[in-house]
Design an enzyme around this catalytic site. Structure first.
Site, PDB file in Angstrom:
ATOM      1  N   ASP A   1       0.882  -1.171   0.000  1.00 17.25           N
ATOM      2  CA  ASP A   1       0.000   0.000   0.000  1.00 17.25           C
ATOM      3  C   ASP A   1       0.922   1.225   0.000  1.00 17.25           C
ATOM      4  O   ASP A   1       2.122   1.131   0.269  1.00 17.25           O
ATOM      5  CB  ASP A   1      -0.942  -0.010   1.210  1.00 17.25           C
ATOM      6  CG  ASP A   1      -2.146   0.914   0.999  1.00 17.25           C
ATOM      7  OD1 ASP A   1      -2.064   1.802   0.112  1.00 17.25           O
ATOM      8  OD2 ASP A   1      -3.166   0.776   1.711  1.00 17.25           O
TER       9      ASP A   1
HETATM   10  C1  NOJ Z   1      -4.020   3.961   0.154  1.00 15.01           C
HETATM   11  C2  NOJ Z   1      -5.203   3.057   0.128  1.00 15.01           C
HETATM   12  O1  NOJ Z   1      -5.249   2.324   1.329  1.00 15.01           O
HETATM   13  C3  NOJ Z   1      -5.214   2.119  -1.052  1.00 15.01           C
HETATM   14  O2  NOJ Z   1      -6.453   1.443  -1.065  1.00 15.01           O
HETATM   15  C4  NOJ Z   1      -4.996   2.865  -2.328  1.00 15.01           C
HETATM   16  O3  NOJ Z   1      -5.081   2.018  -3.438  1.00 15.01           O
HETATM   17  C5  NOJ Z   1      -3.654   3.557  -2.250  1.00 15.01           C
HETATM   18  N1  NOJ Z   1      -3.624   4.482  -1.116  1.00 15.01           N
HETATM   19  C6  NOJ Z   1      -3.329   4.345  -3.498  1.00 15.01           C
HETATM   20  O4  NOJ Z   1      -4.139   5.469  -3.570  1.00 15.01           O
END
Ligand code: NOJ
Length: 819
Positions: free
Chosen positions: A306
């Site tokens: 993530d």
């Molecule tokens: C954080 C989020 O938890 C995730 O779901 C997302 O895809 C990424 N950021 C990228 O924006």
């Protein structure tokens, strides 16, 4: 102790044996491969909570399960790369998409574009906003889930996304206060597992890679990331991210379950989560990534972090992470600067022998195999230049690479998807209450529309913030959408009312509606035929919910309107559960939960209100009477300042959602799986479809692992059928559901009812049909922590079929004895 004969004698039949046709597939177990029956199950030898022992090295992919040819292409590709190129392929770069892998022009590789999200092309103009995932789950409709995902992926592909950052298998909704449940599906692993599989199939059939996120137990936003001293870099935390501490059985039976479905569907990638699992960061938890995901489940794709969830280089790579995002040289503060762990440092780690080249090669083969498997090397649309300026993760002024854009920009990728979205919006609207024949509406002469959720949003097409006025059809964060069109309830009801010649009066100001000095009733003539009250609950990434009440004093609005209008219909647009005290008000005749229903939310609710669509959706979570009735509260604070003090103990074990309410016999307002229709269904005669396997081993035969794990776990071992009939006078969809009650020999903590099958069937009024429920080995097993395998327990199983987790119309008992 090993017993000589480990076979179960038979699925011994229920008290009243039924004549069973022998036409079905028999047992799939290999008779010659009987397993030892290990007993007793001694859980005390393990700590009550799981732990994260090191599991090294990271397994190499084999491509088995259908990726063999693509793997060969990936190998050839990897052979042509320099070590620097390999390192940077595992490292994201600022660029037009939310995640970017650099192009390698000399190899004609145009890079990878990774885009949010599960409901739309987050950075897409001229693109559609589909129903949210929680809405899709509420439809309990496999075809809808597939179609939605496929259409979503077609739009992504046309905008140039190689990878969709979704679907969401976690948060699962351990607590209703989690604010991202609308991005996920259901507070149940079985339903979420089905949703994951259908969604991944839909996305990948359209030629786009899916990404199963967030691995794992990402059940709260609070302290999902470490806190840092203002001037610190990532090596000095004030406090580390929260650790989800889960026992081994719960990890397997609840939180990993939907990810097993995802792997089985050959998901291209998985996203390791922000939180820690059992004390170790998800993205450097070798037990999670190497042992369970790549080992036990046979995951062949790549693990990406993530955004900012990488907290080391070598340790993460050894632990099974294959790609870091957003990657190198990002210009954010301490929170985002994980880029330095990979990139040049990865090259150096290879050169000085800290990481073996074979590991780096496996990382790149895992990244490139799905690319070749999906044919993304052939004529894949270029990235639409218009997405870059809409990218707030890495805006254009942060780009270091000279990204070249070809092809038309601002492509309109919507096609005719709005028709589908309207259908899906209606199919996922849950009718919770309908008394005095309030619905469907029959040309009401005088309609009141009330509530601040009925009209258009006043803050533009991108839902970035909680706002007072406007219907909630999506929410904020990485799952947010840019609406290029939005049908509001106000507009759609007015259009319908004009056709019917009805009078419409609207009162959209919640403050005015709840102000006591106002002279009620506001409307004229004094008693409307119906008052349609639109209320909402904002939930979004980054901040957990603090209340389950409707926002902007929604409960008071409901009470105020109901006290002056004797036919009050409440419609909620919410990301998850709300408490609904107004449901007891005698003038509240109907309640509909529509969740975040995308761009056609207004038209979709009109279709249901007026009966053009007979509602068929069912709750994918529990609506309790009181907020205090829910268990598993989030860890919202710690009262000490130790670096690792944020701990969230999942000590409710398997008692997640309805499992908890059932285990403790707590009354609920609306149970999991509940939803009304304009017709009435019945279900009877639950019975086996065919002979049960005569030689069923307690543990599955050990077969070579395929994506999803041991293939024996996914084979049907027992099939039940039941008769479902429409005994009302309106055609409609029924959603028969099957729950299993495990034998008393199953280790303690097993919930009384667990969903193990469902179907959605169209039934014209007066008609009946047979539905079948195929139970796979995993469905009738529990995770045996000692055997480290899925075990079918001996004793009496009760299968319960009906129309919700508490509305069983037929039962069937089967007793398993040991041979
Ligand atoms: C954080 C989020 O938890 C995730 O779901 C997302 O895809 C990424 N950021 C990228 O924006």
């Amino acid at each position: 102790m090993i017993l000589a004969n480990a076979l179960f004698g038979a699925w011994l039949l229920s008290a009243a044996p039924t004549a069973m046709a022998d036409t079905c597939q028999g047992p799939i177990d290999h008779p010659g491969e009987a397993f030892s029956y290990v007993q007793p199950i001694n859980t005390t030898i393990l700590s009550p909570y799981g732990h994260s022992p090191a599991s090294l090295p990271s397994p190499n992919m084999t491509g088995n399960g259908g990726w063999e040819l693509a793997l060969l292409k990936a190998k050839q590709f990897v052979n042509t790369l320099t070590v620097e190129e390999k390192s940077w392929m595992a490292t994201g770069q600022p660029g037009p998409c939310v995640g970017n892998v650099l192009p390698i022009p000399r190899l004609n590789f145009s890079g990878l574009c990774l885009q949010n999200g599960p409901q739309c092309v987050q950075q897409g103009d001229y693109s559609s906003v589909f129903v949210s995932s929680v809405s899709a789950a509420a439809s309990w409709d496999r075809q809808l889930l597939y179609d939605r995902a496929r259409a979503l992926a077609e739009e992504h592909k046309a905008k140039g996304s190689h990878v969709i950052l979704g679907p969401v298998g976690g948060p699962l909704g351990r607590s209703p206060y989690n604010s991202r449940t609308w991005e996920g599906f259901a507070a149940d692993p079985y339903l979420t597992g089905v949703c994951m599989e259908e969604t991944i199939n839909g996305i990948q059939d359209a030629g786009v890679q899916a990404n199963a996120k967030h691995l794992i137990a990402n059940e709260q936003e609070t302290q999902r990331n470490p806190t840092f001293a203002p001037d610190a870099n990532e090596t000095t935390y004030i406090q580390d991210s929260v650790s989800s501490n889960i026992d081994d059985r719960t990890l397997h039976e609840i939180y990993m379950w939907p990810f097993a479905n995802a792997v089985r569907a050959k998901v291209a990638s998985a996203m390791c989560a922000y939180n820690r699992l059992n004390g170790s960061h998800s993205c450097q938890n070798s037990y999670l990534l190497n042992h369970i995901l790549k080992g036990e489940l046979g995951f062949q794709g790549y693990v990406m972090s993530d955004w900012g969830a990488t907290h080391s280089g070598v340790a993460s790579i050894d632990s099974g992470m294959d790609m870091t995002m957003p990657g190198g040289f990002t210009l954010y503060g301490a929170f985002w600067t994980d880029g330095s762990y990979f990139g040049g440092n990865l090259t150096r780690a290879i050169q000085n022998g800290t990481i073996e080249m074979s590991r780096l090669d496996d990382m790149i083969m895992r990244i490139m195999t799905p690319y070749f498997w999906l044919g993304q090397e052939k004529n894949f649309p270029s990235v639409d230049a218009s997405v870059g300026p809409l990218n707030y993760d890495s805006p254009p002024d942060t780009w270091l690479y000279d990204w070249k854009f070809t092809g038309q920009s601002n492509r309109d990728v919507r096609s005719d998807h709005n028709d589908m979205i309207r259908e899906h919006g209606a199919a996922s609207t849950v009718l919770l209450k309908n008394e005095r024949n309030a619905l469907p509406l029959r040309k009401p002469g005088n309609i009141v529309i009330a509530g601040n959720d009925a009209g258009p949003p006043m803050q533009g097409p991108s839902l970035r913030a909680d706002f007072e006025y406007g219907v909630l059809a999506g929410s904020i964060g990485s799952g947010s959408c840019r609406f290029s069109h939005l049908s509001t309830p106000l507009e759609a009801i007015n259009a319908r009312a004009r056709k019917d010649g009805s009078l419409v009066q609207s009162f959209l100001n919640n403050t005015l509606l709840t102000t006591t000095e106002l002279t009620w009733p506001l409307w004229n003539p004094q008693q409307p035929d119906v008052c349609l009250v639109f209320l909402k609950s904002f939930t979004g990434e980054g901040e957990d919910r603090t209340s389950l009440e409707l926002d902007w004093d929604g409960n008071a609005v409901a009470e105020a309107v109901a006290s002056h209008c004797n036919n009050t219909v409440i419609i909620t647009n919410s990301g998850g559960a709300n408490v609904m005290p107004f449901a007891d008000h005698p003038n509240v005749t109907a309640i509909l939960a529509q969740h975040y229903a995308g761009e056609e939310t207004g038209n979709a609710i009109v279709d249901v209100l007026y009966g053009d669509v007979n509602p068929s959706a069912k709750l994918p979570y529990v609506i309790a009477y009181n907020e205090s009735d829910y268990n598993a509260p989030l860890t919202t604070a710690v009262y000490s300042n130790g670096t690792y003090d944020w701990q969230s103990w999942f000590d409710e074990g398997l008692e997640v959602g309805y499992r908890y309410f059932d285990a403790h016999n707590i009354s609920v307002r609306y149970e999991f799986g509940f939803g009304l229709s304009y017709t009435t269904f019945n279900l009877k005669d639950l019975k086996p479809k065919c002979s049960a396997p005569s030689k069923l081993t307690a543990l599955p035969a050990k077969r070579p692992t395929e994506p999803g794990g041991n293939p024996a776990l996914w084979e049907t071992v027992y099939t039940l059928e039941a008769e479902v009939s429409n005994i009302g006078d309106v055609d409609g969809f029924a959603v028969p559901q099957l729950y299993v009650e495990f034998p008393s020999s199953t280790p303690t903590g097993t919930p009384p009812s667990q969903l193990r099958g469902f179907d959605k069937v169209w039934l014209p009024a007066g008609k009946k049909r047979t539905v079948t429920f195929e139970l796979m080995r995993r469905d009738v097993s529990h995770w045996d922590v000692t055997a480290q395998d899925w075990r079918i327990p001996v004793g009496s199983f009760t299968f319960k079929a009906g129309f919700s987790s508490r509305d069983f119309r037929a039962k069937y008992d089967v007793t398993l004895i040991k041979a």
